[in-house]
Motif scaffolding. Sequence first.
Motif, PDB file in Angstrom:
ATOM      1  N   GLU A   1     -47.033 -64.297  -2.008  1.00 27.64           N
ATOM      2  CA  GLU A   1     -47.979 -63.267  -1.581  1.00 27.64           C
ATOM      3  C   GLU A   1     -48.304 -63.407  -0.099  1.00 27.64           C
ATOM      4  OE1 GLU A   1     -50.022 -59.816  -2.269  1.00 27.64           O
ATOM      5  OE2 GLU A   1     -48.780 -60.928  -3.712  1.00 27.64           O
ATOM      6  N   SER A   2     -48.414 -64.649   0.371  1.00 29.46           N
ATOM      7  CA  SER A   2     -48.678 -64.892   1.783  1.00 29.46           C
ATOM      8  C   SER A   2     -47.576 -64.294   2.657  1.00 29.46           C
ATOM      9  CB  SER A   2     -48.787 -66.404   2.045  1.00 29.46           C
ATOM     10  OG  SER A   2     -48.863 -66.667   3.427  1.00 29.46           O
ATOM     11  N   PHE A   3     -46.323 -64.486   2.257  1.00 30.24           N
ATOM     12  CA  PHE A   3     -45.204 -63.976   3.050  1.00 30.24           C
ATOM     13  C   PHE A   3     -45.178 -62.443   3.060  1.00 30.24           C
ATOM     14  CE2 PHE A   3     -42.944 -68.103   1.665  1.00 30.24           C
ATOM     15  CZ  PHE A   3     -43.604 -68.819   2.651  1.00 30.24           C
ATOM     16  N   LYS A   4     -45.532 -61.832   1.936  1.00 30.91           N
ATOM     17  CA  LYS A   4     -45.620 -60.371   1.897  1.00 30.91           C
ATOM     18  C   LYS A   4     -46.706 -59.887   2.854  1.00 30.91           C
ATOM     19  CE  LYS A   4     -44.116 -59.939  -2.937  1.00 30.91           C
ATOM     20  NZ  LYS A   4     -44.556 -59.583  -4.324  1.00 30.91           N
ATOM     21  N   ASN A   5     -47.837 -60.574   2.853  1.00 30.35           N
ATOM     22  CA  ASN A   5     -48.929 -60.196   3.742  1.00 30.35           C
ATOM     23  C   ASN A   5     -48.544 -60.363   5.207  1.00 30.35           C
ATOM     24  OD1 ASN A   5     -50.629 -59.539   1.613  1.00 30.35           O
ATOM     25  ND2 ASN A   5     -51.636 -61.538   1.581  1.00 30.35           N
ATOM     26  N   SER A   6     -47.827 -61.454   5.517  1.00 27.11           N
ATOM     27  CA  SER A   6     -47.401 -61.682   6.900  1.00 27.11           C
ATOM     28  C   SER A   6     -46.444 -60.590   7.362  1.00 27.11           C
ATOM     29  CB  SER A   6     -46.736 -63.055   7.028  1.00 27.11           C
ATOM     30  OG  SER A   6     -47.687 -64.090   6.909  1.00 27.11           O
ATOM     31  N   ALA A   7     -45.505 -60.210   6.507  1.00 34.10           N
ATOM     32  CA  ALA A   7     -44.561 -59.157   6.876  1.00 34.10           C
ATOM     33  C   ALA A   7     -45.293 -57.839   7.109  1.00 34.10           C
ATOM     34  CB  ALA A   7     -43.497 -59.001   5.791  1.00 34.10           C
ATOM     35  N   GLN A   8     -46.267 -57.548   6.257  1.00 37.49           N
ATOM     36  CA  GLN A   8     -47.040 -56.319   6.422  1.00 37.49           C
ATOM     37  C   GLN A   8     -47.838 -56.345   7.724  1.00 37.49           C
ATOM     38  OE1 GLN A   8     -50.575 -55.687   3.958  1.00 37.49           O
ATOM     39  NE2 GLN A   8     -49.924 -53.579   3.545  1.00 37.49           N
ATOM     40  N   LEU A   9     -48.461 -57.489   8.013  1.00 39.40           N
ATOM     41  CA  LEU A   9     -49.219 -57.609   9.250  1.00 39.40           C
ATOM     42  C   LEU A   9     -48.301 -57.452  10.461  1.00 39.40           C
ATOM     43  CD1 LEU A   9     -51.781 -58.254  10.871  1.00 39.40           C
ATOM     44  CD2 LEU A   9     -51.275 -60.690  10.545  1.00 39.40           C
TER      45      LEU A   9
ATOM     46  N   ILE B   1     -39.772 -62.584   9.097  1.00 40.06           N
ATOM     47  CA  ILE B   1     -40.614 -61.661   9.873  1.00 40.06           C
ATOM     48  C   ILE B   1     -39.761 -60.835  10.834  1.00 40.06           C
ATOM     49  CG2 ILE B   1     -42.487 -61.496  11.548  1.00 40.06           C
ATOM     50  CD1 ILE B   1     -43.366 -62.247   8.684  1.00 40.06           C
ATOM     51  N   ALA B   2     -38.801 -61.458  11.485  1.00 36.37           N
ATOM     52  CA  ALA B   2     -37.936 -60.714  12.402  1.00 36.37           C
ATOM     53  C   ALA B   2     -37.139 -59.654  11.646  1.00 36.37           C
ATOM     54  CB  ALA B   2     -36.997 -61.672  13.130  1.00 36.37           C
ATOM     55  N   GLY B   3     -36.720 -59.994  10.418  1.00 39.07           N
ATOM     56  CA  GLY B   3     -35.975 -59.039   9.612  1.00 39.07           C
ATOM     57  C   GLY B   3     -36.832 -57.911   9.079  1.00 39.07           C
TER      58      GLY B   3
ATOM     59  N   TYR C   1     -31.143 -61.823  15.800  1.00 39.49           N
ATOM     60  CA  TYR C   1     -32.144 -60.919  16.384  1.00 39.49           C
ATOM     61  C   TYR C   1     -32.154 -61.094  17.904  1.00 39.49           C
ATOM     62  CZ  TYR C   1     -33.412 -61.173  11.480  1.00 39.49           C
ATOM     63  OH  TYR C   1     -33.359 -61.177  10.107  1.00 39.49           O
ATOM     64  N   PRO C   2     -31.105 -60.640  18.589  1.00 38.09           N
ATOM     65  CA  PRO C   2     -30.952 -60.914  20.027  1.00 38.09           C
ATOM     66  C   PRO C   2     -32.129 -60.417  20.857  1.00 38.09           C
ATOM     67  CG  PRO C   2     -28.940 -59.965  19.098  1.00 38.09           C
ATOM     68  CD  PRO C   2     -29.995 -59.842  18.052  1.00 38.09           C
ATOM     69  N   GLY C   3     -32.589 -61.281  21.750  1.00 31.09           N
ATOM     70  CA  GLY C   3     -33.632 -60.905  22.688  1.00 31.09           C
ATOM     71  C   GLY C   3     -35.026 -60.841  22.106  1.00 31.09           C
ATOM     72  N   ARG C   4     -35.213 -61.372  20.870  1.00 22.10           N
ATOM     73  CA  ARG C   4     -36.525 -61.248  20.229  1.00 22.10           C
ATOM     74  C   ARG C   4     -37.129 -62.584  19.820  1.00 22.10           C
ATOM     75  NH1 ARG C   4     -36.302 -57.760  15.193  1.00 22.10           N
ATOM     76  NH2 ARG C   4     -38.534 -58.198  15.311  1.00 22.10           N
ATOM     77  N   ILE C   5     -36.439 -63.687  20.058  1.00 22.72           N
ATOM     78  CA  ILE C   5     -36.862 -64.972  19.505  1.00 22.72           C
ATOM     79  C   ILE C   5     -37.474 -65.870  20.580  1.00 22.72           C
ATOM     80  CG2 ILE C   5     -36.094 -67.064  18.313  1.00 22.72           C
ATOM     81  CD1 ILE C   5     -36.072 -64.496  16.586  1.00 22.72           C
ATOM     82  N   ASP C   6     -38.643 -66.440  20.285  1.00 21.46           N
ATOM     83  CA  ASP C   6     -39.309 -67.428  21.140  1.00 21.46           C
ATOM     84  C   ASP C   6     -39.304 -68.784  20.436  1.00 21.46           C
ATOM     85  OD1 ASP C   6     -40.078 -65.478  23.031  1.00 21.46           O
ATOM     86  OD2 ASP C   6     -41.926 -65.051  21.934  1.00 21.46           O
ATOM     87  N   LEU C   7     -39.201 -69.841  21.223  1.00 20.36           N
ATOM     88  CA  LEU C   7     -39.274 -71.189  20.668  1.00 20.36           C
ATOM     89  C   LEU C   7     -40.399 -71.955  21.356  1.00 20.36           C
ATOM     90  CD1 LEU C   7     -38.425 -73.580  19.010  1.00 20.36           C
ATOM     91  CD2 LEU C   7     -36.427 -73.893  20.498  1.00 20.36           C
ATOM     92  N   GLY C   8     -41.562 -71.964  20.721  1.00 29.05           N
ATOM     93  CA  GLY C   8     -42.681 -72.759  21.203  1.00 29.05           C
ATOM     94  C   GLY C   8     -42.613 -74.143  20.594  1.00 29.05           C
TER      95      GLY C   8
END
Length: 338
Positions: free
Chosen positions: A30-38, A73-75, A108-115
């Motif tokens: 459920e958490s992952f569904k909520n994150s994708a929606q957000l 999330i990227a997908g 996901y070219p050009g969309r990924i950050d690595l903190g």
Amino acid sequence: MNSPSIKKFHGIPLSVLDLAPITEGSNASESFKNSAQLAQHVEKWGFNRYWLAEHHNMPGIASSATSVLIGHIAGSTKTIRVGAGGIMLPNHATLVIAEQFGTLESLYPGRIDLGLGRAPGSDQATAFALRRTLNRGAEEFPQQLEELQNYFSENPVGRVHAYPGRGLNIPIWLLGSSDFSARLAALKGLPFSFASHFAPQYTLPALRLYRDNFQPSDFLEKPYAMVGVNIIAADTEERAKWLATSQQQQFLSLIRNMPSQLKPPIDDIEKAWSPFERASVEQTLDTGYTFVGTPDQVKEQLEKVIESTEADEVIVNSQIFYQEDRLRSYEILAEMMD
């Protein structure tokens, strides 16, 4: 450093830090569904990036397999930048992180950050379970950073290369809650994100260290600093304060060394804690970087923190029990943006 469709608050991009909360009585699915929606909503509303944080052995946080969740999330989105805020590098073999983020960037070219952070993201017993040793610690972080940058370079040194990963332009950020990463980010010429949402007292000294010592690099010509804030916005002050008791209870459980799922709001938080516990929670959730209130109240506080920190970007954490209220809190911020 910005997506083409982002909006700004007083010229400053706003981003999202998601701890993928597991609410009481719910589960990770459920958490992952909520994150994708957000993520889909904040992308539409013009937020700049969506970061997920690595934590382990925490029943209320579902983002332990951070790279996997970033892919989810990227997908689920199209344009917003998605990344780690952050990966706790000492927990991992550096090559594995290079391969994982090389894979994400290839998908996901050009969309990924690595903190990157250097804390374990949990306690020592969990750190041992992750690493199978406690010989590798935070002091090796600069060496690991060098290794990671080498894996991403066009012409890496050594026999071992990251496939995918080699030659990919994946922005590396350093994350910190003290002066260590501020100094290292300045030395390496990297963007820096400070965890002011839970280490407020060190924010201004760390940012000053970073800016005063910054050395331009191939990655960044001038300092770029992002600060973290907690925001719980609602249409009435009463509801915002009520919703905020979930986050207060979460930090209270950490103080008691009894981490739990994110609890629903309660009517009287004073009955839940002792005076000492209240002081401890309030020290962490300092009102200078934790904003609870109406749109006008939050706007005023956000303007103040941008002025005091001279932040280039603000990343917002909103630990709210009810999904509709979490969405509304970010929608309120979106309504403030240009």
